[in-house]
Motif scaffolding. Structure first.
Motif, PDB file in Angstrom:
ATOM      1  N   ALA A  14       0.826  -1.210   0.000  1.00 31.01           N
ATOM      2  CA  ALA A  14       0.000   0.000   0.000  1.00 31.01           C
ATOM      3  C   ALA A  14       0.861   1.262   0.000  1.00 31.01           C
ATOM      4  O   ALA A  14       0.575   2.227  -0.717  1.00 31.01           O
ATOM      5  CB  ALA A  14      -0.936  -0.015   1.207  1.00 31.01           C
ATOM      6  N   VAL A  15       1.928   1.248   0.803  1.00 24.73           N
ATOM      7  CA  VAL A  15       2.813   2.413   0.865  1.00 24.73           C
ATOM      8  C   VAL A  15       3.519   2.618  -0.474  1.00 24.73           C
ATOM      9  O   VAL A  15       3.593   3.739  -1.000  1.00 24.73           O
ATOM     10  CB  VAL A  15       3.835   2.251   2.002  1.00 24.73           C
ATOM     11  CG1 VAL A  15       4.865   3.378   1.972  1.00 24.73           C
ATOM     12  CG2 VAL A  15       3.125   2.225   3.353  1.00 24.73           C
ATOM     13  N   LEU A  16       4.036   1.539  -1.050  1.00 22.34           N
ATOM     14  CA  LEU A  16       4.719   1.647  -2.348  1.00 22.34           C
ATOM     15  C   LEU A  16       3.760   2.098  -3.438  1.00 22.34           C
ATOM     16  O   LEU A  16       4.125   2.882  -4.322  1.00 22.34           O
ATOM     17  CB  LEU A  16       5.338   0.296  -2.722  1.00 22.34           C
ATOM     18  CG  LEU A  16       6.583  -0.106  -1.932  1.00 22.34           C
ATOM     19  CD1 LEU A  16       7.025  -1.511  -2.324  1.00 22.34           C
ATOM     20  CD2 LEU A  16       7.719   0.885  -2.181  1.00 22.34           C
ATOM     21  N   TYR A  17       2.535   1.619  -3.371  1.00 23.08           N
ATOM     22  CA  TYR A  17       1.529   2.019  -4.358  1.00 23.08           C
ATOM     23  C   TYR A  17       1.332   3.529  -4.333  1.00 23.08           C
ATOM     24  O   TYR A  17       1.311   4.188  -5.375  1.00 23.08           O
ATOM     25  CB  TYR A  17       0.219   1.283  -4.073  1.00 23.08           C
ATOM     26  CG  TYR A  17      -0.949   1.781  -4.885  1.00 23.08           C
ATOM     27  CD1 TYR A  17      -1.152   1.326  -6.181  1.00 23.08           C
ATOM     28  CD2 TYR A  17      -1.846   2.705  -4.353  1.00 23.08           C
ATOM     29  CE1 TYR A  17      -2.220   1.784  -6.935  1.00 23.08           C
ATOM     30  CE2 TYR A  17      -2.915   3.164  -5.097  1.00 23.08           C
ATOM     31  CZ  TYR A  17      -3.100   2.700  -6.384  1.00 23.08           C
ATOM     32  OH  TYR A  17      -4.160   3.165  -7.117  1.00 23.08           O
ATOM     33  N   ARG A  18       1.188   4.094  -3.137  1.00 24.74           N
ATOM     34  CA  ARG A  18       0.989   5.536  -3.039  1.00 24.74           C
ATOM     35  C   ARG A  18       2.235   6.305  -3.476  1.00 24.74           C
ATOM     36  O   ARG A  18       2.129   7.385  -4.065  1.00 24.74           O
ATOM     37  CB  ARG A  18       0.630   5.913  -1.603  1.00 24.74           C
ATOM     38  CG  ARG A  18      -0.731   5.467  -1.165  1.00 24.74           C
ATOM     39  CD  ARG A  18      -1.850   5.912  -2.083  1.00 24.74           C
ATOM     40  NE  ARG A  18      -1.835   7.340  -2.340  1.00 24.74           N
ATOM     41  CZ  ARG A  18      -2.744   7.966  -3.076  1.00 24.74           C
ATOM     42  NH1 ARG A  18      -3.728   7.266  -3.646  1.00 24.74           N
ATOM     43  NH2 ARG A  18      -2.686   9.267  -3.276  1.00 24.74           N
TER      44      ARG A  18
END
Length: 309
Positions: free
Chosen positions: A246-250
């Motif tokens: 999720a963090v990498l996606y953002r």
């Protein structure tokens, strides 16, 4: 990308890390394709924002938002296990109903929290830099949710839920109530999503009726990216991978929109999202093909020594 933009991406990524944990619970553990997420995310934000504006303590408002999300997930599971409505249709029905419920809760399309106290205001006395306050608080919340979820999966109830999703027939043969486990699983899943919605509303300064659009896509993208980066059989690592995904996606989204050479703007957000999800789905297949094309090592036969007589 500037420091402020990076911290903003980290902040939103951590919030959607909770969504990813909820999606992992419903899609992977319970094996239930649940689209209620698109309704329970704004439900959490609507309940928390409305209660805070009404003078409630932000922590109590957030707790009630979590309970509201759990109720939405339990309703979806009830429609499936008791009324025998197919899984996807049951979740779509609840998701559509929650749109009207959210409007009823807020009384209008959006509720502002600009001048209202939030859960983050309770930590302002820690002498932390303002731009670092929300990310640090969210890191603690997300890690606590991940650890509690890991402990639950290691318990007897958690193992029963995993058995329900893995092999329902075997689980029933062992005396496990698969209907009860499905209801509990979706309740926990949407409780996490509603918690994310409540934190999102307090982080962004308000709740909006359209804030849940595409939430399920973001959650699935985070799960897929995490599983691609950290493929493992251990559930403890899988939950961590979902949060990191999720963090990498953002960060990917923020980097794409803040890179001038690409010429992307805010209206291209859905296009970037679709491309990232497509790549996340294709990478595992490309990886398998690459590994299949590599020459396999042949086992070298070792000479057998004869025993001395």
């Amino acid at each position: 990308m500037s420091l402020i933009a990076s911290l903003g991406a980290l902040e939103i990524g951590l919030i959607f890390g909770l969504v990813a944990l909820g999606v992992l619970l419903s899609f992977r553990i319970v094996n239930f394709p649940d689209l209620t997420v698109d309704g329970s995310f704004p439900l959490g934000g609507a309940v928390a924002a409305t209660l805070i504006v009404a003078g409630w303590n932000p922590f109590a408002a957030t707790a009630l938002a979590v309970l509201a999300g759990a109720g939405a997930g339990a309703l979806t599971a009830f429609l499936n296990v008791r009324l025998k409505i197919m899984q996807l249709l049951a979740s779509i029905l609840v998701m559509i109903a929650l749109y009207s419920v959210n409007l009823r809760v807020m009384g209008k399309p959006n509720v502002a929290l600009i001048s209202e106290p939030t859960v983050f205001a309770a930590f302002e006395g820690l002498a932390l830099p303002e731009e670092w306050l929300k990310p640090l608080v969210l890191i603690v919340i997300v890690l606590a949710a991940k650890l509690l979820l890991d402990l639950f999966f290691a318990s007897e109830a958690g193992l029963a839920m995993r058995a329900t999703g893995g092999n329902p027939r075997m689980a029933r043969a062992q005396g496990i109530s698969t209907d009860a486990q499905t209801i509990l699983g979706l309740a926990l899943s949407n409780a996490l999503v509603a918690l994310a919605g409540a934190l999102f509303a307090q982080s962004q300064g308000g709740a909006d009726i359209s804030m849940g659009v595409g939430t399920i896509v973001i959650g699935l993208a985070a799960v897929i990216i995490g599983e691609t980066l950290l493929p493992t059989r251990y559930l403890v690592i899988t939950t961590l991978a979902c949060v990191l995904g999720a963090v990498l996606y953002r960060f990917f989204i923020a980097a794409a929109l803040n890179t001038d050479s690409l010429g992307l703007q805010a209206q291209d957000l859905n296009l970037v999202t679709a491309v990232l999800v497509a790549l996340a789905l294709l990478v595992p297949a490309w990886k398998r093909k690459l590994l299949a094309g590599l020459p396999k090592r042949r086992a070298v036969a070792m000479p057998v020594q004869k025993e001395a007589r």
